[in-house]
Design a protein around this motif. Structure first.
Motif, mmCIF file in Angstrom:
data_model
loop_
_atom_site.group_PDB
_atom_site.id
_atom_site.type_symbol
_atom_site.label_atom_id
_atom_site.label_comp_id
_atom_site.label_asym_id
_atom_site.label_seq_id
_atom_site.Cartn_x
_atom_site.Cartn_y
_atom_site.Cartn_z
ATOM 1 N N ALA A 64 0.813 -1.221 0.000
ATOM 2 C CA ALA A 64 0.000 0.000 0.000
ATOM 3 C C ALA A 64 0.840 1.260 0.000
ATOM 4 C CB ALA A 64 -0.932 0.000 1.211
ATOM 5 N N VAL A 65 1.947 1.260 0.739
ATOM 6 C CA VAL A 65 2.728 2.491 0.861
ATOM 7 C C VAL A 65 3.621 2.751 -0.347
ATOM 8 C CG1 VAL A 65 2.667 2.510 3.377
ATOM 9 C CG2 VAL A 65 4.548 1.339 2.196
ATOM 10 N N VAL A 66 3.536 1.906 -1.363
ATOM 11 C CA VAL A 66 4.220 2.225 -2.617
ATOM 12 C C VAL A 66 3.407 3.268 -3.388
ATOM 13 C CG1 VAL A 66 5.068 1.332 -4.811
ATOM 14 C CG2 VAL A 66 5.421 0.025 -2.698
ATOM 15 N N PRO A 67 2.154 2.972 -3.767
ATOM 16 C CA PRO A 67 1.380 4.023 -4.440
ATOM 17 C C PRO A 67 0.961 5.152 -3.495
ATOM 18 C CG PRO A 67 0.009 2.098 -4.071
ATOM 19 C CD PRO A 67 1.400 1.699 -3.694
ATOM 20 N N CYS A 68 0.817 4.825 -2.216
ATOM 21 C CA CYS A 68 0.338 5.817 -1.236
ATOM 22 C C CYS A 68 1.477 6.379 -0.397
ATOM 23 C CB CYS A 68 -0.703 5.186 -0.314
ATOM 24 S SG CYS A 68 -2.163 4.562 -1.157
ATOM 25 N N LEU A 300 7.610 17.534 -16.241
ATOM 26 C CA LEU A 300 8.391 18.626 -16.828
ATOM 27 C C LEU A 300 9.269 19.308 -15.783
ATOM 28 C CD1 LEU A 300 5.748 20.257 -19.203
ATOM 29 C CD2 LEU A 300 7.886 19.162 -19.895
ATOM 30 N N PHE A 301 8.735 19.468 -14.581
ATOM 31 C CA PHE A 301 9.512 20.065 -13.489
ATOM 32 C C PHE A 301 10.751 19.217 -13.202
ATOM 33 C CE2 PHE A 301 10.405 19.832 -8.915
ATOM 34 C CZ PHE A 301 10.812 21.150 -8.671
ATOM 35 N N LEU A 302 10.560 17.917 -13.076
ATOM 36 C CA LEU A 302 11.685 17.024 -12.796
ATOM 37 C C LEU A 302 12.660 16.978 -13.965
ATOM 38 C CD1 LEU A 302 9.711 14.099 -11.127
ATOM 39 C CD2 LEU A 302 11.249 15.694 -9.974
ATOM 40 N N GLU A 303 12.126 16.930 -15.168
ATOM 41 C CA GLU A 303 12.978 16.910 -16.358
ATOM 42 C C GLU A 303 13.834 18.173 -16.413
ATOM 43 O OE1 GLU A 303 12.398 15.960 -21.141
ATOM 44 O OE2 GLU A 303 10.750 16.821 -19.979
ATOM 45 N N GLY A 304 13.217 19.312 -16.065
ATOM 46 C CA GLY A 304 13.950 20.561 -16.054
ATOM 47 C C GLY A 304 15.062 20.600 -15.025
ATOM 48 N N LYS A 305 14.918 19.805 -13.969
ATOM 49 C CA LYS A 305 15.948 19.716 -12.937
ATOM 50 C C LYS A 305 17.013 18.675 -13.282
ATOM 51 C CE LYS A 305 14.025 22.580 -9.953
ATOM 52 N NZ LYS A 305 14.677 23.833 -9.514
ATOM 53 N N GLY A 306 16.859 18.028 -14.443
ATOM 54 C CA GLY A 306 17.803 16.990 -14.824
ATOM 55 C C GLY A 306 17.495 15.626 -14.257
ATOM 56 N N ALA A 307 16.372 15.505 -13.555
ATOM 57 C CA ALA A 307 15.993 14.222 -12.945
ATOM 58 C C ALA A 307 15.146 13.420 -13.936
ATOM 59 C CB ALA A 307 15.245 14.458 -11.636
ATOM 60 N N GLY A 313 9.616 7.890 -14.069
ATOM 61 C CA GLY A 313 8.814 7.170 -13.083
ATOM 62 C C GLY A 313 7.455 7.801 -12.870
ATOM 63 N N VAL A 314 7.401 9.127 -12.864
ATOM 64 C CA VAL A 314 6.122 9.829 -12.714
ATOM 65 C C VAL A 314 5.197 9.499 -13.879
ATOM 66 C CG1 VAL A 314 5.044 12.119 -12.768
ATOM 67 C CG2 VAL A 314 7.012 11.691 -11.278
ATOM 68 N N LEU A 315 5.727 9.572 -15.096
ATOM 69 C CA LEU A 315 4.894 9.276 -16.260
ATOM 70 C C LEU A 315 4.494 7.805 -16.316
ATOM 71 C CD1 LEU A 315 6.634 11.463 -18.980
ATOM 72 C CD2 LEU A 315 4.467 11.893 -17.817
ATOM 73 N N ALA A 316 5.359 6.922 -15.825
ATOM 74 C CA ALA A 316 5.011 5.499 -15.785
ATOM 75 C C ALA A 316 3.836 5.258 -14.843
ATOM 76 C CB ALA A 316 6.221 4.672 -15.354
ATOM 77 N N ARG A 317 3.828 5.954 -13.715
ATOM 78 C CA ARG A 317 2.682 5.836 -12.800
ATOM 79 C C ARG A 317 1.409 6.369 -13.449
ATOM 80 N NH1 ARG A 317 5.275 9.323 -8.436
ATOM 81 N NH2 ARG A 317 3.145 9.588 -7.696
ATOM 82 N N MET A 329 -2.463 10.577 -22.704
ATOM 83 C CA MET A 329 -1.399 10.406 -21.716
ATOM 84 C C MET A 329 -0.400 9.341 -22.163
ATOM 85 S SD MET A 329 0.201 11.236 -19.049
ATOM 86 C CE MET A 329 -0.782 12.262 -17.954
ATOM 87 N N LEU A 330 -0.887 8.261 -22.713
ATOM 88 C CA LEU A 330 0.014 7.221 -23.211
ATOM 89 C C LEU A 330 0.926 7.783 -24.301
ATOM 90 C CD1 LEU A 330 -2.435 4.189 -23.425
ATOM 91 C CD2 LEU A 330 -0.648 4.527 -21.735
ATOM 92 N N LEU A 331 0.365 8.585 -25.185
ATOM 93 C CA LEU A 331 1.166 9.146 -26.270
ATOM 94 C C LEU A 331 2.127 10.214 -25.765
ATOM 95 C CD1 LEU A 331 -1.463 9.357 -29.153
ATOM 96 C CD2 LEU A 331 0.293 7.611 -28.751
ATOM 97 N N TYR A 332 1.716 10.955 -24.752
ATOM 98 C CA TYR A 332 2.635 11.942 -24.152
ATOM 99 C C TYR A 332 3.838 11.218 -23.538
ATOM 100 C CZ TYR A 332 4.318 15.817 -21.320
ATOM 101 O OH TYR A 332 5.103 16.798 -20.752
ATOM 102 N N HIS A 333 3.553 10.129 -22.840
ATOM 103 C CA HIS A 333 4.635 9.335 -22.262
ATOM 104 C C HIS A 333 5.527 8.767 -23.366
ATOM 105 C CE1 HIS A 333 5.854 5.841 -19.352
ATOM 106 N NE2 HIS A 333 6.861 6.609 -19.680
ATOM 107 N N ALA A 334 4.915 8.331 -24.451
ATOM 108 C CA ALA A 334 5.697 7.797 -25.574
ATOM 109 C C ALA A 334 6.636 8.866 -26.140
ATOM 110 C CB ALA A 334 4.762 7.275 -26.661
ATOM 111 N N GLN A 335 6.143 10.087 -26.259
ATOM 112 C CA GLN A 335 6.993 11.183 -26.753
ATOM 113 C C GLN A 335 8.175 11.423 -25.822
ATOM 114 O OE1 GLN A 335 4.278 14.457 -27.059
ATOM 115 N NE2 GLN A 335 3.188 13.596 -28.809
ATOM 116 N N PHE A 336 7.908 11.363 -24.516
ATOM 117 C CA PHE A 336 8.987 11.534 -23.538
ATOM 118 C C PHE A 336 10.037 10.439 -23.706
ATOM 119 C CE2 PHE A 336 10.961 10.361 -19.548
ATOM 120 C CZ PHE A 336 11.372 11.581 -19.018
ATOM 121 N N GLU A 337 9.576 9.202 -23.810
ATOM 122 C CA GLU A 337 10.509 8.084 -23.954
ATOM 123 C C GLU A 337 11.341 8.220 -25.229
ATOM 124 O OE1 GLU A 337 11.307 6.029 -21.810
ATOM 125 O OE2 GLU A 337 9.678 5.965 -20.361
ATOM 126 N N GLU A 338 10.690 8.584 -26.309
ATOM 127 C CA GLU A 338 11.428 8.759 -27.561
ATOM 128 C C GLU A 338 12.480 9.854 -27.422
ATOM 129 O OE1 GLU A 338 10.662 9.847 -32.276
ATOM 130 O OE2 GLU A 338 9.032 10.076 -30.812
#
Length: 503
Positions: A64-68, A300-307, A313-317, A329-338
């Motif tokens: 439970a404390v993984v998603p929560c 985007l915030f994390l990406e901007g920080k270099g993380a 991981g955020v987009l995977a969730r 959302m799936l396609l946005y994540h796909a664009q990020f991965e590409e």
């Protein structure tokens, strides 16, 4: 299955006293789709306790404390379980409380878990007739945080301190560190004559003054944040959409937090006195889990920080749990991965999007364009072919028109584009838009007539297509045949070519 149906299934099984296996399956199905429902995690753990399997209940709480991870309520339930069932393992209980505080200790509404921790340490100390140093240390930590009950905790601490020794309130080795910290912050209290010396009375006055000065420092330090936190009411997940006013309040807090510097407080008694912006995003995503834009902003915030891995991981969730059926959302994540070299992951996300019902042209175009950008022409063509099998009507026509243009302009293979359109016409012969796409494709290969030039093979192919469209046995209705002839006529006039008779 909707949330209401999943909940109804659980309630029915509980009320009917059915086989716990069925109830376990029903709870698992609900939590798979809605993993932020902390109350149902508790019911899932209690199902294991009812079978006298406490380790299995712990395993449920650990899941439970993984998603929560940033849910105050979830950690409070788990810690309450630990305090109740691990009575002979105080270090194990403390370890769990400390894990919880790493995630939710600085939450504005974290008073519930701090109260349980303080109550636990008080009970342990009383049972062992030990001093209250651990309790005092917890008060010192909580008084450095931007909690809604900050003032209440000071009042409780003041009452608690009245009957405690100086060493219980603050260890001798911490006094100098605290004094130095307050001096750096310009908040050191005035030292009176009564505070000088090392006897119990003088030291308690001195220690209490330091702790009080620290409390007032944090009242001022956290005032801007607490003013932004106070209007926020929903801090937990609910299947109902987050009200606009609540979302606006969260956005104000996120914007403010992202602009604040961190790492300049360095409190010797509580390292987490400053709240990291990522923590604020995570806490916002509990009530705002269904707000797609929040997930994108956080990534985007994390990406901007270099993380980049954290952003991934955020987009995977988001795409794997909360928006698993949401093509954008799936396609946005796909664009990020590409963009970050995850071509295989992007392909898998595009495939998952194409598998969503009903078939969507955007999904197939995204899959084809991904392969085109990757230089995989065969993969692009496979995506177009799959789209022809899946799409119908106007989307199918738009897809083959685009595919034929790509084949002609980018691949130099006009014939393959024609063949793709013909395969679509074979599936939907009465689709006027497909014939229109075929006519456009055919006439695109026709060049303007030169003086004295005969009919080119491309012109002959276009004329033959028109003949099929306007023939008596054409699958198109008469009005569609007339429109086709007029479109061809306009195009032929543009190219200086003769037009076959309309019949």
């Amino acid at each position: 299955m909707t949330f209401a149906l999943l909940v109804s299934r659980v309630v029915d099984l509980e009320q009917q006293g059915r086989d716990p296996v069925q109830l376990r399956q029903a709870l698992e199905a609900l939590l798979d789709r809605y993993p932020l429902c902390f109350g149902y995690w508790k019911r899932r753990a209690e199902l294991e306790l009812a079978a006298a399997d406490e380790p299995a209940a712990v395993a449920v709480y650990e899941r439970a404390v993984v998603p929560c991870a940033y849910s105050v309520e979830m950690w409070t339930l788990y810690c309450a379980h630990a305090a109740r069932h691990w009575a002979d393992e105080p270090e194990r209980v403390r370890g769990l409380f400390e894990r919880a505080l790493q995630y939710v200790g600085s939450d504005y509404a974290a008073d519930g878990i701090w109260d349980k921790y303080i109550a636990y340490e008080s009970a342990v100390a009383e049972a062992a007739a030990a001093d209250m140093g651990r309790v005092s240390a917890l008060y010192a930590r909580v008084l450095a945080l931007p909690l809604r009950l900050h003032d209440v905790y000071w009042a409780r601490f003041a009452e608690f301190a009245a009957t405690r020794t100086a060493s219980e309130l603050l260890a001798a080795e911490s006094e100098a560190a605290l004094a130095s910290f307050l001096t750096r912050q310009g908040a050191h209290p005035v030292t009176t004559e009564e505070m000088r010396g090392e006897d119990e009375g003088a030291r308690k006055l001195r220690v209490y003054a330091l702790l009080e000065a620290r409390y007032h420092f944090y009242v001022a330090f956290h005032a801007p944040r607490r003013a932004l936190e106070e209007p926020i009411r929903r801090r937990y997940y609910h299947v109902a959409p987050l009200p606009a006013a609540e979302l606006a309040a969260w956005r104000r807090l996120l914007s403010w937090g992202a602009a604040q510097p961190t790492g300049h407080v360095c409190d010797p008694l509580e390292p987490m006195a400053e709240v990291l912006p990522s923590f604020t995003y995570e806490r916002c995503l509990l009530p705002g889990a269904s707000v797609r834009s929040l997930w994108k902003e956080y990534a985007l915030f994390l990406e901007g920080k270099g993380a980049v891995e954290d952003a991934r991981g955020v987009l995977a969730r988001a795409s794997g749990v909360f928006f698993r059926d949401c093509a954008p959302m799936l396609l946005y994540h796909a664009q990020f991965e590409e963009a970050h070299g995850g071509l295989d992951a992007a392909r898998a996300l595009c495939a998952a999007t194409c598998a969503l019902p009903p078939p969507a042209i955007d999904a197939y175009l995204a899959a084809a364009n991904l392969e085109r950008r990757a230089g995989n022409t065969d993969g692009m063509r496979a995506a177009f072919a799959a789209a022809v099998d899946a799409l119908r009507g106007e989307p199918l026509a738009a897809l083959v028109r685009h595919a034929a243009a790509v084949e002609r302009k980018l691949c130099g293979d006009h014939a393959r584009g024609v063949a793709l359109i013909e395969s679509a016409i074979a599936r939907e012969p009465a689709n006027e838009l497909l014939w229109d796409a075929a006519l456009e494709c055919a006439t695109s290969a026709v060049v303007p007539a030169a003086a004295g030039a005969g009919d080119s093979p491309a012109y002959q192919a276009a004329a033959a297509l028109l003949e099929r469209m306007i023939a008596a046995d054409s699958p198109l209705p008469p009005p569609a045949r007339r429109r086709a002839w007029l479109r061809y006529q306009r195009r032929a006039d543009e190219l200086g070519r003769p037009t076959p008779p309309s019949g």
